[in-house]
Design an enzyme around this catalytic site. Structure first.
Site, PDB file in Angstrom:
ATOM      1  N   SER A 175       0.808  -1.122   0.225  1.00  0.00           N
ATOM      2  CA  SER A 175      -0.247   0.180  -0.151  1.00  0.00           C
ATOM      3  C   SER A 175       0.781   1.440   0.008  1.00  0.00           C
ATOM      4  O   SER A 175       1.506   1.413   0.964  1.00  0.00           O
ATOM      5  CB  SER A 175      -1.037   0.185   1.318  1.00  0.00           C
ATOM      6  OG  SER A 175      -1.516   1.332   1.582  1.00  0.00           O
ATOM      7  N   HIS A 178      -1.112  -1.221  -4.354  1.00  0.00           N
ATOM      8  CA  HIS A 178      -2.337  -0.885  -3.921  1.00  0.00           C
ATOM      9  C   HIS A 178      -2.502   0.609  -3.295  1.00  0.00           C
ATOM     10  O   HIS A 178      -1.769   1.194  -2.563  1.00  0.00           O
ATOM     11  CB  HIS A 178      -2.326  -1.704  -2.538  1.00  0.00           C
ATOM     12  CG  HIS A 178      -3.625  -1.649  -1.741  1.00  0.00           C
ATOM     13  ND1 HIS A 178      -4.699  -2.311  -2.220  1.00  0.00           N
ATOM     14  CD2 HIS A 178      -3.985  -0.791  -0.604  1.00  0.00           C
ATOM     15  CE1 HIS A 178      -5.690  -2.267  -1.042  1.00  0.00           C
ATOM     16  NE2 HIS A 178      -5.389  -1.332  -0.569  1.00  0.00           N
ATOM     17  N   ASP A 230      -4.649   3.428  -1.604  1.00  0.00           N
ATOM     18  CA  ASP A 230      -5.828   3.743  -0.968  1.00  0.00           C
ATOM     19  C   ASP A 230      -6.305   5.010  -1.119  1.00  0.00           C
ATOM     20  O   ASP A 230      -5.843   5.852  -0.775  1.00  0.00           O
ATOM     21  CB  ASP A 230      -5.132   3.534   0.569  1.00  0.00           C
ATOM     22  CG  ASP A 230      -4.759   1.938   0.962  1.00  0.00           C
ATOM     23  OD1 ASP A 230      -5.968   1.295   1.018  1.00  0.00           O
ATOM     24  OD2 ASP A 230      -3.772   1.779   1.569  1.00  0.00           O
ATOM     25  N   MET A 238      -9.097   7.753   0.054  1.00  0.00           N
ATOM     26  CA  MET A 238      -9.804   7.952   1.173  1.00  0.00           C
ATOM     27  C   MET A 238     -10.637   9.062   1.062  1.00  0.00           C
ATOM     28  O   MET A 238      -9.729  10.390   0.562  1.00  0.00           O
ATOM     29  CB  MET A 238      -8.970   7.858   2.368  1.00  0.00           C
ATOM     30  CG  MET A 238      -8.604   6.456   2.763  1.00  0.00           C
ATOM     31  SD  MET A 238      -7.728   6.622   4.146  1.00  0.00           S
ATOM     32  CE  MET A 238      -6.784   5.096   4.315  1.00  0.00           C
ATOM     33  N   HIS A 246      -8.334   1.156  -3.822  1.00  0.00           N
ATOM     34  CA  HIS A 246      -9.136   0.521  -2.998  1.00  0.00           C
ATOM     35  C   HIS A 246     -10.026   1.677  -2.450  1.00  0.00           C
ATOM     36  O   HIS A 246      -9.383   2.951  -1.867  1.00  0.00           O
ATOM     37  CB  HIS A 246      -8.402   0.081  -1.815  1.00  0.00           C
ATOM     38  CG  HIS A 246      -9.240  -0.414  -0.390  1.00  0.00           C
ATOM     39  ND1 HIS A 246      -8.602  -0.561   0.770  1.00  0.00           N
ATOM     40  CD2 HIS A 246     -10.346  -0.437  -0.282  1.00  0.00           C
ATOM     41  CE1 HIS A 246      -9.474  -0.805   1.507  1.00  0.00           C
ATOM     42  NE2 HIS A 246     -10.796  -0.712   1.022  1.00  0.00           N
ATOM     43  N   MET A 304     -12.191   4.028  -0.734  1.00  0.00           N
ATOM     44  CA  MET A 304     -12.938   4.195   0.733  1.00  0.00           C
ATOM     45  C   MET A 304     -13.618   5.684   0.642  1.00  0.00           C
ATOM     46  O   MET A 304     -13.047   6.618   1.043  1.00  0.00           O
ATOM     47  CB  MET A 304     -11.737   4.252   1.788  1.00  0.00           C
ATOM     48  CG  MET A 304     -11.308   2.719   2.095  1.00  0.00           C
ATOM     49  SD  MET A 304      -9.839   2.645   3.175  1.00  0.00           S
ATOM     50  CE  MET A 304      -8.573   2.633   1.812  1.00  0.00           C
ATOM     51  N   MET A 363     -11.290  -6.614   5.165  1.00  0.00           N
ATOM     52  CA  MET A 363     -10.391  -5.483   6.030  1.00  0.00           C
ATOM     53  C   MET A 363     -10.194  -6.125   7.258  1.00  0.00           C
ATOM     54  O   MET A 363     -11.029  -6.373   7.837  1.00  0.00           O
ATOM     55  CB  MET A 363     -11.196  -4.179   6.226  1.00  0.00           C
ATOM     56  CG  MET A 363     -11.587  -3.316   5.038  1.00  0.00           C
ATOM     57  SD  MET A 363      -9.959  -2.669   4.097  1.00  0.00           S
ATOM     58  CE  MET A 363      -9.106  -1.748   5.457  1.00  0.00           C
ATOM     59  N   ASP A 371      -6.337  -6.607   4.073  1.00  0.00           N
ATOM     60  CA  ASP A 371      -5.662  -5.698   3.960  1.00  0.00           C
ATOM     61  C   ASP A 371      -5.775  -4.917   5.748  1.00  0.00           C
ATOM     62  O   ASP A 371      -7.136  -4.797   6.049  1.00  0.00           O
ATOM     63  CB  ASP A 371      -6.598  -4.628   3.181  1.00  0.00           C
ATOM     64  CG  ASP A 371      -6.205  -3.359   3.005  1.00  0.00           C
ATOM     65  OD1 ASP A 371      -4.746  -2.852   3.674  1.00  0.00           O
ATOM     66  OD2 ASP A 371      -6.803  -2.329   2.464  1.00  0.00           O
TER      67      ASP A 371
HETATM   68  C1  DX5 Z   1      -6.372   1.167   5.722  1.00  0.00           C
HETATM   69  C2  DX5 Z   1      -5.890   0.871   4.156  1.00  0.00           C
HETATM   70  C3  DX5 Z   1      -4.839  -0.024   4.091  1.00  0.00           C
HETATM   71  C4  DX5 Z   1      -3.639   0.246   5.100  1.00  0.00           C
HETATM   72  C5  DX5 Z   1      -2.493  -0.940   5.090  1.00  0.00           C
HETATM   73  O1  DX5 Z   1      -7.432   1.626   5.530  1.00  0.00           O
HETATM   74  O2  DX5 Z   1      -6.981   0.259   3.273  1.00  0.00           O
HETATM   75  O3  DX5 Z   1      -4.432  -0.452   3.009  1.00  0.00           O
HETATM   76  O4  DX5 Z   1      -2.895   1.228   4.362  1.00  0.00           O
HETATM   77  O5  DX5 Z   1      -1.313  -0.571   6.009  1.00  0.00           O
HETATM   78  P1  DX5 Z   1      -0.893  -1.487   7.121  1.00  0.00           P
HETATM   79  O6  DX5 Z   1      -0.564  -2.770   6.391  1.00  0.00           O
HETATM   80  O7  DX5 Z   1       0.405  -0.949   7.529  1.00  0.00           O
HETATM   81  O8  DX5 Z   1      -1.910  -2.000   7.948  1.00  0.00           O
HETATM   82 ZN    ZN Z   2      -6.340  -0.924   1.407  1.00  0.00          ZN
END
Ligand code: DX5
Ligand code: ZN
Length: 230
Positions: A10, A34, A36, A38, A67, A69, A140, A178
């Protein structure tokens, strides 16, 4: 019974000021990037979005695993398709079954893949009405929003539930986990049936990210091999 393990670092844990170097680390040692996304609404944090994903597309040929969110995935997924994401993963909590099917038709028409993500407290049964159209299910193992959190114990049970649901439906989506994945947690989720392991801190904060990815891959594959034998 198991598919080959894929490691998806990520980039939320990467170096935002030197993202090209972070991507090179992923290219040297892992399989997917990956991303993320948000929105500060579905989750408290704000991270990266469409223009950033489009820039990533220009610098790597690795699969981009977006991903999302976000509270309004139906509005946003076409933009991520356009930006060049290969896997578009959206949250079950903010989509109806009809919306998932509609998005799947569009995403597949573009020759890309659709995933559906579940927050830790969302029951696996939510995907039952549309599991036949999914390329991936994301479990998750932390509350979405931040990297570097601890793995929620028992998340591997949800992975096993997805395997059972998929088998009953006669389909084989990839299963991604994840949150809090590293050398200590990879074996349990792999044995339960996870194929794609997202690693944020375990990869980018390691002294040697490539060695860490290799260790996580070996631990997960060895655990699956052993489970297959036994
Ligand atoms: C959390 C993200 C993850 C996160 C993973 O909301 O979707 O992808 O960044 O990070 P680690 O592996 O450090 O938990
Ligand atoms: Zn993620």
């Amino acid at each position: 019974m198991f598919q080959e393990i894929r490691i998806a670092p990520s980039i939320l844990s990467g170096d935002f000021m030197h993202m090209a170097s972070s991507i090179e680390l992923v290219e040297d040692a892992a399989d997917w990037v990956h991303v993320d996304v948000m929105d500060g609404h579905f989750v408290p944090n704000l991270t990266m979005g469409v223009p950033f994903t489009a820039q990533l597309r220009k610098i790597t040929d690795l699969p981009l695993d977006a991903h999302l969110m976000v509270s309004n995935p139906m509005r946003q997924y076409p933009w991520f398709l356009e930006a060049g994401a290969d896997m578009i993963c959206m949250h079950a909590e903010v989509m109806s079954a009809d919306e998932v099917r509609e998005a799947a038709r569009d995403i597949h028409a573009a020759d890309k893949q659709i995933g559906i993500a579940l927050k830790p407290r969302t029951p696996v049964a939510i995907i039952e009405p549309y599991i036949d159209v999914l390329d991936m299910v994301l479990i998750m193992s932390v509350e979405p929003g931040f990297s570097g959190q601890g793995f929620i114990e028992g998340s591997e049970d949800k992975v096993a539930q997805v395997v059972a649901l998929a088998e009953a439906a006669g389909v084989h989506p990839l299963i991604q986990v994840d949150g809090g994945i590293g050398e200590k947690t990879a074996a349990r989720v792999a044995v339960a049936g996870a194929d794609v392991l997202v690693c944020g801190n375990a990869f980018f904060k390691a002294a040697d990210p490539a060695a860490s990815a290799q260790a996580i891959r070996s631990i997960a594959s060895a655990a699956q091999f052993k489970a297959d034998q036994g």
